[in-house]
Design a protein around this motif. Structure first.
Motif, mmCIF file in Angstrom:
data_model
loop_
_atom_site.group_PDB
_atom_site.id
_atom_site.type_symbol
_atom_site.label_atom_id
_atom_site.label_comp_id
_atom_site.label_asym_id
_atom_site.label_seq_id
_atom_site.Cartn_x
_atom_site.Cartn_y
_atom_site.Cartn_z
ATOM 1 N N LYS A 270 5.683 72.958 -23.058
ATOM 2 C CA LYS A 270 6.296 74.077 -23.772
ATOM 3 C C LYS A 270 7.643 73.671 -24.355
ATOM 4 N N TYR A 271 8.427 72.955 -23.552
ATOM 5 C CA TYR A 271 9.763 72.568 -24.014
ATOM 6 C C TYR A 271 9.679 71.639 -25.232
ATOM 7 N N ILE A 272 8.865 70.579 -25.134
ATOM 8 C CA ILE A 272 8.773 69.618 -26.235
ATOM 9 C C ILE A 272 8.141 70.253 -27.467
ATOM 10 N N SER A 273 7.180 71.121 -27.282
ATOM 11 C CA SER A 273 6.569 71.818 -28.425
ATOM 12 C C SER A 273 7.614 72.619 -29.188
ATOM 13 N N GLU A 274 8.520 73.248 -28.449
ATOM 14 C CA GLU A 274 9.586 74.016 -29.097
ATOM 15 C C GLU A 274 10.556 73.099 -29.834
ATOM 16 N N VAL A 275 10.897 71.966 -29.238
ATOM 17 C CA VAL A 275 11.786 71.007 -29.908
ATOM 18 C C VAL A 275 11.139 70.512 -31.198
ATOM 19 N N TRP A 276 9.835 70.264 -31.152
ATOM 20 C CA TRP A 276 9.140 69.724 -32.318
ATOM 21 C C TRP A 276 8.702 70.799 -33.313
ATOM 22 N N GLY A 277 8.780 72.060 -32.921
ATOM 23 C CA GLY A 277 8.414 73.131 -33.825
ATOM 24 C C GLY A 277 6.926 73.291 -34.024
ATOM 25 N N ILE A 278 6.148 72.984 -32.969
ATOM 26 C CA ILE A 278 4.695 73.145 -33.041
ATOM 27 C C ILE A 278 4.234 74.092 -31.936
ATOM 28 N N LYS A 279 2.995 74.530 -32.021
ATOM 29 C CA LYS A 279 2.431 75.361 -30.964
ATOM 30 C C LYS A 279 2.008 74.476 -29.797
ATOM 31 N N GLU A 280 2.254 74.966 -28.599
ATOM 32 C CA GLU A 280 1.933 74.170 -27.405
ATOM 33 C C GLU A 280 0.452 73.806 -27.356
ATOM 34 N N GLU A 281 -0.407 74.719 -27.796
ATOM 35 C CA GLU A 281 -1.846 74.437 -27.733
ATOM 36 C C GLU A 281 -2.267 73.343 -28.708
ATOM 37 N N ASN A 282 -1.388 73.030 -29.686
ATOM 38 C CA ASN A 282 -1.688 71.950 -30.638
ATOM 39 C C ASN A 282 -1.200 70.584 -30.165
ATOM 40 N N LEU A 283 -0.494 70.560 -29.056
ATOM 41 C CA LEU A 283 -0.021 69.292 -28.489
ATOM 42 C C LEU A 283 -1.165 68.665 -27.697
ATOM 43 N N PRO A 284 -1.597 67.443 -28.054
ATOM 44 C CA PRO A 284 -2.726 66.833 -27.340
ATOM 45 C C PRO A 284 -2.427 66.620 -25.864
ATOM 46 N N ARG A 285 -3.479 66.452 -25.106
ATOM 47 C CA ARG A 285 -3.372 66.100 -23.683
ATOM 48 C C ARG A 285 -3.238 64.584 -23.555
ATOM 49 N N LYS A 286 -3.265 64.091 -22.321
ATOM 50 C CA LYS A 286 -3.064 62.657 -22.127
ATOM 51 C C LYS A 286 -4.300 61.874 -22.561
ATOM 52 N N GLY A 287 -4.048 60.646 -23.002
ATOM 53 C CA GLY A 287 -5.124 59.749 -23.379
ATOM 54 C C GLY A 287 -5.400 58.746 -22.283
ATOM 55 N N VAL A 288 -5.547 57.479 -22.662
ATOM 56 C CA VAL A 288 -5.865 56.423 -21.696
ATOM 57 C C VAL A 288 -4.877 55.270 -21.884
ATOM 58 N N SER A 289 -4.942 54.308 -20.965
ATOM 59 C CA SER A 289 -4.019 53.177 -20.999
ATOM 60 C C SER A 289 -4.362 52.214 -22.134
ATOM 61 N N ALA A 290 -3.470 51.252 -22.355
ATOM 62 C CA ALA A 290 -3.600 50.332 -23.489
ATOM 63 C C ALA A 290 -4.929 49.591 -23.491
ATOM 64 N N TYR A 291 -5.286 48.986 -22.359
ATOM 65 C CA TYR A 291 -6.554 48.249 -22.319
ATOM 66 C C TYR A 291 -7.747 49.197 -22.465
ATOM 67 N N GLU A 292 -7.655 50.365 -21.867
ATOM 68 C CA GLU A 292 -8.759 51.319 -21.954
ATOM 69 C C GLU A 292 -8.977 51.809 -23.385
ATOM 70 N N ALA B 254 15.448 66.474 -26.966
ATOM 71 C CA ALA B 254 14.125 66.394 -26.353
ATOM 72 C C ALA B 254 14.192 65.902 -24.912
ATOM 73 N N SER B 255 15.174 65.045 -24.613
ATOM 74 C CA SER B 255 15.302 64.512 -23.248
ATOM 75 C C SER B 255 16.125 65.413 -22.333
ATOM 76 N N ARG B 256 16.812 66.380 -22.904
ATOM 77 C CA ARG B 256 17.732 67.219 -22.130
ATOM 78 C C ARG B 256 17.016 67.932 -20.977
ATOM 79 N N GLY B 257 17.545 67.751 -19.777
ATOM 80 C CA GLY B 257 16.956 68.375 -18.609
ATOM 81 C C GLY B 257 15.787 67.620 -18.026
ATOM 82 N N GLY B 258 15.362 66.529 -18.699
ATOM 83 C CA GLY B 258 14.270 65.710 -18.182
ATOM 84 C C GLY B 258 14.782 64.698 -17.176
ATOM 85 N N ILE B 259 13.865 63.929 -16.616
ATOM 86 C CA ILE B 259 14.257 62.883 -15.663
ATOM 87 C C ILE B 259 15.182 61.885 -16.342
ATOM 88 N N ALA B 260 14.784 61.401 -17.506
ATOM 89 C CA ALA B 260 15.626 60.475 -18.278
ATOM 90 C C ALA B 260 16.429 61.296 -19.286
#
Length: 711
Positions: A379-401, A526-532
């Motif tokens: 939700k936070y990043i979607s707001e920073v980017w100005g998109i709908k949260e439901e349009n933000l993709p889910r996780k993919g796979v690792s580099a080799y995968e 975008a990083s504000r309040g995050g771990i990094a």
């Protein structure tokens, strides 16, 4: 005489037509040494001189790679215009033609197969701004879940272990300045003397101050030469060795009970697990004598302060995550973290391997080290980017995968940025075959790498001397890399390329940047309040202060030199210990009658990653013109192999031929080959495709092989 000398010097001075000075920092390893390149134009030629600049991390030191880095930036092979492959040959085209082709191909692929049919493959050498933008580009411009980067092969085991144990992954939990004050140091699977030479003075100073240094490595290396104790472990058995150290520490009562009770969870389960293990079985597994395990554990446990550093030797295993967790167990049971001279360091390999994984290049991450599966983070990043949260993709796979997804036909197109997976990936023959199946393959690079050679289109990128931006070094210190050199030909910065592709795909409004600093200011939010948390870091502060250690939550915060002084980053403020088995969940290749030796891989000082840049530097290429295999004298004798002769190495997956280097510095049951070369010298042609089940790190460091002399 004086008049003649003055006349001579005046004539020499007149020969110097101009002088340019570039303040920058080395593009290679994670030390990110600050330096100055001085270019003098003298009549018809140019001279270059490099000097180190004072900075908080390396204090003006440079190694041979930094001294020679400019040579690739000025190389005649630099790509300076977009190149389109026509009938197997690359021909120059205009940017307008390149962008029109990208639009046509991407829209068709996604129309035919869906958004996820496009993929993005990034790099730990990109700036923070470009790492951030690459993640945003994949998820906003392409709307694909398939993005990962070559840092998966570098830091995923240590990063996952630190996040799970402490709640935060920052390369080093302390600043490097604390190393000389640590009384006992474990260097596990790291050859820093060759891989990060400018860090060595910290450890040499520690030794001068009386520190006891323990090196864990199957080879004698330039790093092991400073060790008071070298544990010559059998490749792939680091987790078991850590169990041996833990058992001795616990039985010797070298634990910090107060720290364990007040600041950790999981100790009782760990204690019960360790009590069931037998030292003689661990010795048999690891090849390390009981006396050595006892001495190492006793010295670390009894020292008033201690630090543990791990690198690829421990991490690039199919149980790399658990192996690192076990070394973190050692720190936690002894209470050696969050205090002066106490802590953990994951020796990051790539120049921005740390920042690269903090801001969205990994399949499961969003900026600020947020999780792409966490509803609040989404939700936070979607707001920073100005998109709908439901349009933000889910996780993919690792580099080799992702390569497996290409082979299976799920991924049809790829944008490859500043990486060379044909050389850096395990099971490299398979990766080459998979990339050949792509319907549309675009590479962004400075040179035609082995991977870019397979592309349909290559876009010319800029070098470290031309591309301004921030990098996050091995400490977690954010630095500003200035770049004043003019861009050659029609090359463009990676962030400009991404922005222009986004524009032609109809997403230009989300990529309005006019400078790298514009992107960084959005990254801060975008990083504000995050771990990094980078929010308090600005370009102006970086120029004035020379670098700031994150987290830095506001502009008045000085940055965080030492993590975990009072609490860890989990919700309950405690660190987590877990039991780790001697034998991994995914069985590693063992030597056999057909493949009687164990192969391990690593680096040499003169080269970097897949060598695309360093092999363009005459000064560096001349130091190591070809790959080689280290073989123990008794092993070489058994196979009739002479020094400096050609040797064929076979695994279950492939064959390479390299030159022999007979040395007693390696175990008789082990051989070593560096990974900076391609084609018939590409050691990753031999490596298997098994991945760590937790972090998806490939098992680069253990591979069963056979060797034979080339007649």
């Amino acid at each position: 005489m004086t008049e003649l000398l003055l006349k001579y010097f005046r004539s020499k001075q007149q020969e110097v037509e101009s002088e340019k000075i570039y303040d920058t920092q080395c593009p290679f390893c994670s030390m990110q040494c600050k330096m100055q390149l001085i270019e003098q134009s003298i009549v018809t030629r140019k001279n270059y001189r490099v000097i180190g600049l004072n900075n908080p991390t390396t204090e003006g030191r440079l190694c041979i790679k930094g001294m020679s880095a400019h040579q690739h930036a000025f190389h005649s092979d630099r790509i300076k215009t977009p190149l389109l492959k026509i009938d197997g040959t690359f021909v120059p085209i205009t940017w307008e033609q390149a962008l029109a082709l990208i639009k046509e191909k991407v829209l068709k692929i996604q129309s035919d197969y869906g958004q996820d049919a496009m993929s993005v493959y990034g790099s730990g050498s990109l700036t923070n701004e470009e790492s951030y933008l690459l993640g945003k580009f994949a998820r906003v411009a392409l709307k694909t879940k398939y993005i990962d980067y070559n840092g998966r092969f570098c830091m995923s085991a240590a990063a996952t272990a630190a996040n799970q144990a402490f709640g935060i992954d920052r390369g080093i939990t302390n600043s490097l300045s604390e190393i000389p004050n640590s009384k006992c140091i474990i260097l596990a699977g790291t050859n820093i003397a060759e891989c990060q030479p400018t860090i060595m003075p910290y450890f040499e100073k520690a030794k001068e101050n009386g520190s006891f240094i323990i090196v864990i490595d199957p080879r004698n290396t330039a790093t092991s030469k400073i060790a008071d104790l070298h544990l010559k472990v059998k490749p792939g058995t680091d987790a078991a060795l850590a169990n041996g150290l833990l058992k001795t520490i616990m039985e010797g009562n070298f634990i910090d009970s107060t720290f364990i009770d007040d600041r950790t969870t999981g100790y009782q389960a760990l204690k019960e697990h360790i009590s069931q293990l037998k030292i003689d079985e661990i010795c048999q597994l690891t090849g390390v004598q009981a006396e050595q395990i006892h001495k190492a554990a006793t010295m670390f446990g009894s020292s008033e302060s201690g630090m543990v550093f791990t690198a690829r030797g421990v991490e690039q295993q199919t149980d790399g995550y658990l192996a690192v967790r076990n070394f973190l167990n050692i720190l936690l049971v002894t209470g050696k973290i969050g205090k002066e001279g106490c802590g953990y360091g994951a020796i990051t390999g790539q120049g921005n391997g740390q920042g690269g994984r903090e801001h969205g290049q990994k399949a499961d991450q969003l900026p600020g080290y947020r999780s792409i599966e966490n509803p609040i983070d989404r939700k936070y990043i979607s707001e920073v980017w100005g998109i709908k949260e439901e349009n933000l993709p889910r996780k993919g796979v690792s580099a080799y995968e992702m390569m497996e997804k290409i082979d299976e036909g799920e991924i049809k197109g790829m944008l490859l940025v500043a990486s060379n997976p044909i050389v850096s990936s395990p099971n490299a023959n398979f990766v080459k075959k998979a990339l050949g199946k792509l319907e549309f393959f675009v590479a962004v690079d400075m040179f035609i790498s082995e991977s870019a050679a397979l592309a349909d289109l290559i876009l010319p990128s800029t070098s470290y001397l031309e591309d301004e931006g921030t990098m996050t070094n091995v400490e977690g210190r954010v630095t500003l890399r200035e770049a004043k050199k003019n861009v050659p030909g029609e090359a463009k910065h990676d962030w400009k390329i991404l922005s222009e592709i986004a524009r032609i795909l109809g997403k230009g409004e989300y990529f309005p940047y006019r400078s790298a600093e514009d992107i960084f200011n959005e990254l801060r939010i975008a990083s504000r309040g995050g771990i990094a948390d980078y929010y308090g870091i600005t370009y102006q502060r970086l120029k004035e202060e020379g670098g700031i250690l994150w987290p830095c939550p506001d502009v008045n915060h000085k940055g965080t030199d030492r993590l975990f002084e009072e609490v860890f980053a989990h919700e309950n403020n405690r660190a987590i210990m877990i039991p780790v088995r001697n034998s991994p969940e995914i069985e590693k290749e063992q030597s056999s009658e057909d493949y009687p030796l164990l192969l391990t891989t690593g680096r040499v000082m003169a080269h970097y990653l897949t060598g695309v840049q360093t092999r363009k530097s005459p000064s560096l290429a001349a130091r190591n013109i070809e790959s080689y295999i280290e073989i123990h004298p008794s092993t070489a004798q058994r196979y009739g192999i002479k020094d400096k002769s050609l040797v064929q190495i076979d695994s279950r997956r492939g064959t390479i031929v390299v030159r022999s280097k007979i040395t007693a510095e390696i175990r008789p049951d082990t051989v070593f080959v560096p990974f900076h070369w391609a084609e018939t010298q590409n050691v990753n042609n031999l490596i298997g495709n098994e991945l760590d089940p937790t972090c998806r790190m490939p098992g680069f460091k253990v591979c069963a092989v056979k060797i034979s002399k080339v007649i």
